[in-house]
Enzyme design. Structure first.
Site, PDB file in Angstrom:
ATOM      1  N   ASP A   1      -1.388  -3.383   0.705  1.00  0.00           N
ATOM      2  CA  ASP A   1      -2.687  -4.000   0.444  1.00  0.00           C
ATOM      3  C   ASP A   1      -3.754  -3.041   0.972  1.00  0.00           C
ATOM      4  O   ASP A   1      -4.211  -3.165   2.103  1.00  0.00           O
ATOM      5  CB  ASP A   1      -2.759  -5.361   1.146  1.00  0.00           C
ATOM      6  CG  ASP A   1      -3.993  -6.167   0.752  1.00  0.00           C
ATOM      7  OD1 ASP A   1      -4.628  -5.827  -0.258  1.00  0.00           O
ATOM      8  OD2 ASP A   1      -4.321  -7.145   1.449  1.00  0.00           O
ATOM      9  N   HIS A   2      -4.093  -2.052   0.153  1.00  0.00           N
ATOM     10  CA  HIS A   2      -5.093  -1.052   0.524  1.00  0.00           C
ATOM     11  C   HIS A   2      -6.000  -0.777  -0.669  1.00  0.00           C
ATOM     12  O   HIS A   2      -5.605  -0.955  -1.830  1.00  0.00           O
ATOM     13  CB  HIS A   2      -4.426   0.254   0.966  1.00  0.00           C
ATOM     14  CG  HIS A   2      -3.829   0.194   2.344  1.00  0.00           C
ATOM     15  ND1 HIS A   2      -4.578   0.009   3.468  1.00  0.00           N
ATOM     16  CD2 HIS A   2      -2.543   0.303   2.749  1.00  0.00           C
ATOM     17  CE1 HIS A   2      -3.791  -0.005   4.530  1.00  0.00           C
ATOM     18  NE2 HIS A   2      -2.550   0.175   4.121  1.00  0.00           N
TER      19      HIS A   2
ATOM     20  N   GLY B   1      -5.194  -5.390   9.956  1.00  0.00           N
ATOM     21  CA  GLY B   1      -5.983  -4.345   9.302  1.00  0.00           C
ATOM     22  C   GLY B   1      -6.231  -3.189  10.254  1.00  0.00           C
ATOM     23  O   GLY B   1      -6.363  -3.381  11.464  1.00  0.00           O
TER      24      GLY B   1
ATOM     25  N   GLU C   1     -10.138   2.004   8.706  1.00  0.00           N
ATOM     26  CA  GLU C   1     -11.582   1.774   8.707  1.00  0.00           C
ATOM     27  C   GLU C   1     -12.264   2.326   7.452  1.00  0.00           C
ATOM     28  O   GLU C   1     -13.213   1.732   6.935  1.00  0.00           O
ATOM     29  CB  GLU C   1     -12.209   2.375   9.958  1.00  0.00           C
ATOM     30  CG  GLU C   1     -13.680   2.069  10.111  1.00  0.00           C
ATOM     31  CD  GLU C   1     -14.261   2.527  11.439  1.00  0.00           C
ATOM     32  OE1 GLU C   1     -15.435   2.211  11.701  1.00  0.00           O
ATOM     33  OE2 GLU C   1     -13.524   3.203  12.205  1.00  0.00           O
TER      34      GLU C   1
ATOM     35  N   GLY D   1       5.771 -23.518   3.224  1.00  0.00           N
ATOM     36  CA  GLY D   1       4.939 -22.438   2.723  1.00  0.00           C
ATOM     37  C   GLY D   1       5.775 -21.197   2.527  1.00  0.00           C
ATOM     38  O   GLY D   1       6.927 -21.128   2.970  1.00  0.00           O
TER      39      GLY D   1
END
Length: 310
Positions: free
Chosen positions: A37-38, A106, A109, A171
């Site tokens: 996820d970038h 995360g 930056e 979930g």
């Protein structure tokens, strides 16, 4: 040992590229297709540009049948927890209950700066991650017809209908990973079905697994309630020349790869090296596939390694 395919599309991959790998992984018997996820490439130009992880997985959910789908890992800085809960639940329903959610605080930056995403200090990012996990699990587990409320330092929810519900209950399995000595194991013990150590030598993996195992026991969970996994770049070949060709294709040196991944060499060499990792507790391996056009690579590894160690 379970094997999953893991790609880095921000380095340069279209949806079609990812679909091709996912379908190949499914047909070859890998248990899952995961993607990072970038939004910005760590090297190179990243063309044709980034693809959103959950938009991509939604498409793959409708174009695959059996393989599990997930993120390694979704950044808690990218999405508010309520909309993230909706997206993951929807993709879980679209896939018939085949989603795993890898989630982290995360770290990159530059991609936040490139797309106007706030990047708070590390301590706050971990606080937000913990609150997001509270909210995700709370929304998904709230009985239909009831509402969900939450008050945290960074997020507050009032009178949420807590919909939609994911197909998997309570979930989708949550994956937490990293090398933190205290906070990370505690979060994993509270929320995760799987703990992952990425791109690390055997001694670091063993040490971190021991920390997580202790946190799991302290939380009152059974030892077998946590799956332990690791990520490694893959560079396999039928002979040294093929290994060297694949290393060159991903901009790496064979000697360097031998120092940081057991998934380099011939299938027989890889099987032999994975024995020590299995002994240390690695139950699942994520193959970081960096050349998405080389589907023969996936087939070679499936035939020579996966079928021996499954």
């Amino acid at each position: 040992m379970d094997f999953r395919v893991f790609v880095e599309p921000q380095q340069g991959a279209s949806y079609a590229d990812q679909l091709s790998v996912a379908k190949a992984a499914e047909s070859l018997g890998y248990s899952a297709f995961f993607r990072s996820d970038h939004y910005v490439a760590m090297s190179g130009d990243g063309l044709p540009g980034p693809t959103d992880s959950w938009v991509t997985l939604a498409g793959l959910a409708r174009e695959t049948e059996r393989i599990r789908l997930g993120t390694m890992v979704t950044s808690a800085t990218f999405r508010h927890p309520g909309p993230l809960a909706i997206s993951v639940a929807q993709v879980d329903e679209m896939s018939g209950g085949r989603v795993d959610l890898g989630v982290g605080a995360g770290w990159f930056e530059a991609e936040h700066q490139a797309y106007a995403i706030p990047f708070p200090p590390l301590g706050e990012r971990f606080e937000r991650l913990a609150e997001q996990l509270d909210i995700l699990t709370g929304l998904w587990s709230t009985p239909t017809g009831d509402t969900f409320d939450y008050t945290g330092t960074h997020y507050t929810i009032s009178n949420s209908p807590a919909l939609p519900k994911p197909t998997q209950q309570p979930g989708p399995p949550i994956i937490i990973g990293g090398k933190g000595k205290k906070r990370t194991p505690e979060l994993a013990a509270k929320f995760a079905a799987e703990f992952n150590v990425p791109f690390s030598p055997l001694d670091e993996i063993t040490t971190q697994f021991e920390r997580v195992s202790a946190a799991v026991a302290a939380a009152g969970r059974t030892a077998d309630s946590m799956t332990y996994s690791a990520c490694f770049v893959v560079c396999a070949g039928r002979d040294d020349a093929e290994v060297a060709r694949r290393a060159q294709a991903i901009g790496r040196e064979v000697d360097e790869l031998h120092t940081n991944t057991p998934l380099v060499g011939t299938p027989a060499e890889i099987v032999d090296k994975l024995g020590a990792f299995a002994d240390s507790g690695v139950e699942r391996v994520y193959l970081q596939v960096l050349d998405l056009s080389d589907l023969d690579h996936l087939e070679l590894f499936a035939d020579g390694v996966v079928r021996q160690l499954r």
